[in-house]
Write an enzyme that holds these catalytic residues in place. Structure first.
Site, PDB file in Angstrom:
ATOM      1  CB  SER A 195      -0.722   0.048   1.216  1.00 26.37           C
ATOM      2  OG  SER A 195      -1.690   1.299   1.063  1.00 26.37           O
ATOM      3  CD  GLU A 253      -7.790   2.527  -0.120  1.00 27.57           C
ATOM      4  OE1 GLU A 253      -6.752   2.126   0.116  1.00 27.57           O
ATOM      5  OE2 GLU A 253      -8.022   2.423  -1.531  1.00 27.57           O
ATOM      6  CE  LYS A 256      -3.067  -2.569  -0.409  1.00 23.13           C
ATOM      7  NZ  LYS A 256      -3.607  -2.446  -1.451  1.00 23.13           N
ATOM      8  CG  HIS A 296      -4.866  -1.201   3.820  1.00 22.13           C
ATOM      9  ND1 HIS A 296      -5.197  -0.830   2.274  1.00 22.13           N
ATOM     10  CD2 HIS A 296      -4.391  -0.187   4.221  1.00 22.13           C
ATOM     11  CE1 HIS A 296      -4.632   0.409   2.352  1.00 22.13           C
ATOM     12  NE2 HIS A 296      -4.015   0.511   3.507  1.00 22.13           N
ATOM     13  CG  ASN A 297      -7.373  -1.920  -0.775  1.00 24.61           C
ATOM     14  OD1 ASN A 297      -6.218  -1.773   0.040  1.00 24.61           O
ATOM     15  ND2 ASN A 297      -7.285  -1.876  -1.981  1.00 24.61           N
TER      16      ASN A 297
HETATM   17  C1  6PG Z   1      -3.241   1.273  -1.774  1.00 24.95           C
HETATM   18  C2  6PG Z   1      -4.559   1.340  -2.560  1.00 24.95           C
HETATM   19  C3  6PG Z   1      -4.271   0.527  -3.911  1.00 24.95           C
HETATM   20  C4  6PG Z   1      -5.306   0.971  -4.985  1.00 24.95           C
HETATM   21  C5  6PG Z   1      -6.712   0.617  -4.610  1.00 24.95           C
HETATM   22  C6  6PG Z   1      -7.801   1.273  -5.291  1.00 24.95           C
HETATM   23  O1  6PG Z   1      -3.388   0.620  -0.798  1.00 24.95           O
HETATM   24  O2  6PG Z   1      -2.262   1.541  -2.016  1.00 24.95           O
HETATM   25  O3  6PG Z   1      -5.350   0.772  -1.953  1.00 24.95           O
HETATM   26  O4  6PG Z   1      -4.274  -0.749  -3.754  1.00 24.95           O
HETATM   27  O5  6PG Z   1      -5.168   2.406  -5.248  1.00 24.95           O
HETATM   28  O6  6PG Z   1      -6.757  -0.753  -5.129  1.00 24.95           O
HETATM   29  O7  6PG Z   1      -8.918   0.712  -5.163  1.00 24.95           O
HETATM   30  P1  6PG Z   1     -10.095   0.982  -6.140  1.00 24.95           P
HETATM   31  O8  6PG Z   1      -9.912   1.367  -7.473  1.00 24.95           O
HETATM   32  O9  6PG Z   1     -11.056  -0.267  -5.781  1.00 24.95           O
HETATM   33  O10 6PG Z   1     -10.589   2.267  -5.268  1.00 24.95           O
END
Ligand code: 6PG
Length: 471
Positions: free
Chosen positions: A130, A191, A184, A187-188
């Site tokens: 990330s 996010e 991960k 984590h997302n």
């Molecule tokens: C990270 C982000 C990275 C990516 C996402 C965006 O941790 O650096 O999460 O993995 O930018 O996959 O996800 P979406 O396109 O689903 O918003």
């Protein structure tokens, strides 16, 4: 030909792959990169500016250049391409080699790949990375999962390139199998929740409080200097000052309000349902991205339901203080739910996750890094068996203090026709998880009424069924 020269191999020399290799070079790690497209390898060498980094477009030469056991990372798009690259590599690798998937692969695909490569003595790692392109270059947060012994081979390299907080690297061995990709994914999911909360905050300030972009940006900037400090607020504040060359307005105002997604948030919600881990803040964030895509339908319906976005109250200063409380409380719920899902997944899949260590490596480098992760780290360090983040007394005290402002803001938002579903889902989650009595006795009665599904009774052992209809 060069043999056994390089410490680490990278397959896929897009910006992320190149930046990770350049980051390694900064730390004295000799990296080799492979990409079918020879231009990418040349670009890498140019960017490396004389440091020990080499680009290859010949796969065998690339493999021959690596020290054994080889540590090779793939940074290619998740899905079919990962399987194709593995199929190409598998016959060329040797027992003990380590193959790392650094993309956002679905953790069940990773589980399958680990099992498929194991008989050949190959160690497959799913590693969440990330921090985006900048993180890759300057220090990402990394979540590697796979064989624990094999991890030791790459541990010094990963620790060298990771982001550091209090001199501690934002990487640790996560667990066996697909543990790294599972973590991960969650984590997302967090996010997604945090991003939706920030978007709703923007709506409240813009429509509810009638603030202009500059004032909104200032609030995000100010919050980012307080207890809400986070990477996502930091970039949000900066978005609120970005104008294209010569433009008289923000780029933000030219961007269509339809959010895309690559799948990690949806997977988080799907698996949470399977594991019966309630994560409503994250679920609603996934749903709102989907809902946003119905642009023309929204436009059509907005004519019939002209109820959105009336002013909400008129005491801006007090309301902004309450909004800060509401955001804090909702943010804590997003983390609480994500960590709960991690604990459930750890039990279900045997990942043996160390939640304190995960909070520790999320404090820097990653997209959800925030000052509050220090509190989460402290809570799980004090009690690794904490059933829920909210069971920590220090966290509970901070949330309790935020509740009055949180209720006030939501009340005003609902009365004004302002959609704040992630704030609302977060508060209802808190009100339910902290409630000794839920109305679910009625659901049990209904199920038994129409389907003879039985129910349990307060103070009695066993299950009961009633012939409810007395007519
Ligand atoms: C990270 C982000 C990275 C990516 C996402 C965006 O941790 O650096 O999460 O993995 O930018 O996959 O996800 P979406 O396109 O689903 O918003």
């Amino acid at each position: 030909m060069l043999t056994d020269q390089y410490d680490f191999g990278m397959i896929g020399l897009g910006t992320m792959g190149r930046n990770l290799l350049l980051n390694m070079a900064d730390h004295g790690v000799r990296g080799a990169g492979y990409d079918k497209d020879g231009d990418k390898g040349r670009l890498l060498e140019q960017e490396a500016n004389g440091t020990a980094v080499k680009g290859f477009s010949d796969l065998q030469a690339f493999l021959d250049s690596l020290k054994q056991p080889r540590a090779i990372m793939m940074l290619v798009p998740a899905g079919k391409i990962v399987d194709e690259v593995i199929a190409e590599l598998q016959p060329l690798l040797s027992k003990g080699d380590i193959l790392i998937d650094g993309g956002n692969s679905y953790f069940k695909d990773t589980e399958r790949r680990v099992a498929a490569l194991e008989p050949q003595g190959l160690h497959f790692f799913g590693m969440g990375i990330s921090g985006g392109e900048e993180g890759a270059r300057r220090g990402p947060s990394m979540m590697p999962g796979g064989d624990k012994e094999a991890y030791r081979v790459m541990q010094p390299i990963l620790e060298a390139i990771a982001a550091k907080v209090d001199h501690e690297p934002c990487v640790t061995y996560i667990g066996p199998g697909a543990a790294g990709h599972f973590v991960k994914m969650v984590h997302n999911g967090i996010e997604y929740g945090l991003m939706q909360l920030i978007a709703e905050t923007y709506a409240f300030m813009k429509q509810g409080l009638g603030m202009d972009n500059e004032a909104i940006g200032n609030v995000f900037g100010e919050w980012n200097r307080g207890r809400l400090q986070s990477f996502l607020l930091e970039i949000t504040a900066s978005i609120f000052s970005y104008r294209e060359k010569g433009a008289d307005h923000l780029l933000l105002d030219d961007i269509r309000d339809e959010a895309r997604a690559k799948g990690t948030g949806k997977w988080t919600s799907q698996i949470a349902m399977d594991l019966e881990a309630p994560i409503p803040t994250i679920d609603i964030a996934v749903s709102m991205r989907d809902l946003s895509k119905y642009k023309s339908l929204r436009e059509q319906l907005s004519a019939s339901f002209a109820n959105a976005g009336r002013p909400a109250g008129d005491n801006r200063e007090a309301q902004l203080a309450q909004l800060e409380q509401a955001f804090f409380g909702s943010m804590v719920m997003a983390y609480t739910q994500g960590l709960h899902l991690l604990a459930k997944g750890s039990d279900a899949f045997g990942y043996e996750l160390d939640l304190a260590a995960i909070a520790r490596i999320w404090r820097g480098g990653c997209i959800i890094r925030s000052a509050f992760l220090q509190d989460i780290y402290a809570a799980f360090t004090k009690d690794a068996q904490l059933p829920l983040l909210l069971a920590d007394t220090a966290v509970a005290a901070q949330v309790t203090e935020a509740v009055p402002g949180w209720r006030k803001i939501l009340g005003e938002a609902i009365a004004s026709g302002l959609a704040m579903p992630a704030y609302a889902a977060s508060l209802s989650y808190l009100d339910s998880i902290s409630s000794a009595h839920m109305p679910t006795n009625l659901i049990q009665a209904q199920r038994d009424y129409f389907g003879a599904h039985t129910y349990e009774k307060v103070g009695s052992e066993g299950v009961f069924h009633t012939q409810w209809s007395q007519g």
